[in-house]
Scaffold this active site. Structure first.
Site, PDB file in Angstrom:
ATOM      1  CD  GLU A 170      -1.231  -6.710  -1.615  1.00  0.00           C
ATOM      2  OE1 GLU A 170      -2.416  -6.717  -1.234  1.00  0.00           O
ATOM      3  OE2 GLU A 170      -0.244  -6.737  -0.846  1.00  0.00           O
ATOM      4  CB  CYS A 203      -0.888  -0.014   1.246  1.00  0.00           C
ATOM      5  SG  CYS A 203      -2.097   1.309   1.293  1.00  0.00           S
TER       6      CYS A 203
END
Length: 440
Positions: A340, A306
């Site tokens: 990700e 993130c």
């Protein structure tokens, strides 16, 4: 994945529009607000009154902060005072813009003459083929970015949007900044009645009132994130925070980040993550600019889970710095890395820019042939990301069973110019860090 440097124009999701049209209708569908009011006939007034209060799902034109009318959809409504049909505020989504601009508006901002009938969305969705929603069915998003929910089927997407449809916290105070939030964040239930939260900028504890924060600051002995400083260059510092050792800080950071990231999954078990918090430092302490997180052990070679640059610090190159820093850590680990998935809209844009600049800089300087494997070894960028980047730039061809890079200098220069500036550089000499190892 998270948000990075936000674009300027309203069409790209920031808080200010850039319309310059002189005609009553703009290209984006916005309509100029009427200069003079015209006396209304009684039948018109009665018709308007009969449609109040507006139902959830109603589509109507709404006057935005640029003074023009834009199409919106009513997401929620609430009574503000009295018992009459006019005594409501409406939470609206601007269908031209990203969800981060959704807001509560008053009745006088809505053009009731433009009201459309409420559409039954369940009926609309029956026309969709398969489980996944088509791009046309999703909300219009900034430029050509992805929204970040492509892994969800139609039912899951509806559930996500229903649960997060209304921002629960309107603003936060963090250090010397008061910041308007973008999205819903699932704070504990005791904060349900708070429109504004006050954060300690060092430990990230949050309070309901300014007086509570002032009392807390007299007792809080932190002047930087509770971790190890692994990088210092001028006034910039990077701290590594272990989620297992600093669980409350990690959870508070996730609550804070969710206010600015639409698709972020909130992990209450932060033990599995390391947080890399970037700070601007002065005599008062180290003030958080942004951060990225990564799993301690990733089987998919993710080097970033993130990423967020806080709104007051956006458009200063910090998002690109955080991306570059994550790859420098991968080089230290001797691994290739990739962010990700899914990437947010702004995240994808920033990563494509970073990959383009790094790869084309090498291709410009390199003499002779170079393979994708060699590029991956040099940059720590995963081979698949290199391939898709070069394909999007039309710099790679498939000949005789293999990919061939076509690096014409003039074409490279053109793409580099389009990719924009590279942001702040990471001075690798000032990175003091060893890869994470599980302690016994």
């Amino acid at each position: 994945m998270g948000s990075l440097d936000t674009p300027i124009s309203a069409e790209n999701g920031s808080g200010h529009a850039t319309g310059h049209g002189k005609s009553p209708m703009t290209d984006g569908g916005a309509r100029a607000a009427p200069a003079d009011s015209v006396p209304e006939f009684e039948p018109s007034k009665r018709r308007r009154s009969s449609m109040l209060p507006l139902e959830v799902g109603t589509r109507v034109m709404c006057r935005w902060r640029d003074g023009k009318y834009h199409p919106v959809k009513v997401i929620e409504r609430r009574r503000v005072h009295g018992c009459g049909p006019n005594d409501y505020e409406y939470y609206v989504h601007y269908t031209e813009f990203n969800r981060r601009l959704d807001e509560w508006v008053k009745l006088d901002q809505l053009d009731l003459d433009s009201v459309e009938a409420v559409v039954d969305e369940k009926v609309e969705e029956k026309g969709a083929s398969g489980l996944k929603m088509t791009r046309h069915q999703k909300r219009k998003i900034d430029e050509t970015h992805v929204e970040g929910h492509e892994e969800l089927d139609a039912a899951s997407l509806r559930e996500h949007e229903e649960f997060t449809k209304v921002k629960n916290i309107a603003t936060i105070e963090l250090g010397r900044y008061e910041i308007e939030t973008w999205y819903f964040s699932p704070f504990p239930s005791e904060y349900n009645d708070c429109l504004k939260l006050f954060f300690c900028e060092f430990c990230l504890n949050f309070m309901k009132r300014k007086e509570q924060l002032q009392r807390h600051m007299k007792k809080c002995d932190l002047k930087h994130p509770p971790g190890d400083e692994i990088y210092r260059s001028g006034t910039l510092s990077m701290f590594e925070v272990d989620g297992k050792k600093n669980k409350v800080y990690g959870q508070n950071l996730c609550y804070l980040a969710k206010l600015f990231l639409d698709h972020k999954t909130l992990y209450y078990d932060v033990d599995l993550f390391l947080f890399y918090v970037l700070c601007e430092c002065d005599e008062r302490g180290c003030h958080m600019v942004g951060y990225f997180s990564k799993e301690k052990h990733s089987e998919e070679s993710y080097n970033l889970a993130c990423i967020l640059t806080l709104p007051p610090y956006q458009r200063k190159g910090y998002g690109k710095f955080l991306i570059a820093f994550s790859y420098e850590l991968s080089k230290k680990e001797g691994k290739v890395g990739t962010p990700e998935r899914p990437l947010s809209d702004l995240g994808l844009l920033s990563y494509r820019g970073y990959w383009t600049r790094v790869l084309l800089d090498i291709l410009k300087k390199h003499k002779g042939n170079i393979s994708i494997k060699e590029l991956s070894d040099m940059t720590a960028i995963k081979a698949e990301d290199i391939l898709t980047t070069l394909q999007s730039l039309e710099l790679i061809q498939y000949r005789k069973g293999q990919h061939v890079i076509c690096a014409d200098p003039k074409v490279l220069d053109r793409h580099l110019k389009a990719a924009g500036r590279g942001g702040l550089d990471v001075d690798v000499c000032k990175l003091i860090w060893t890869p994470y190892k599980e302690q016994s």
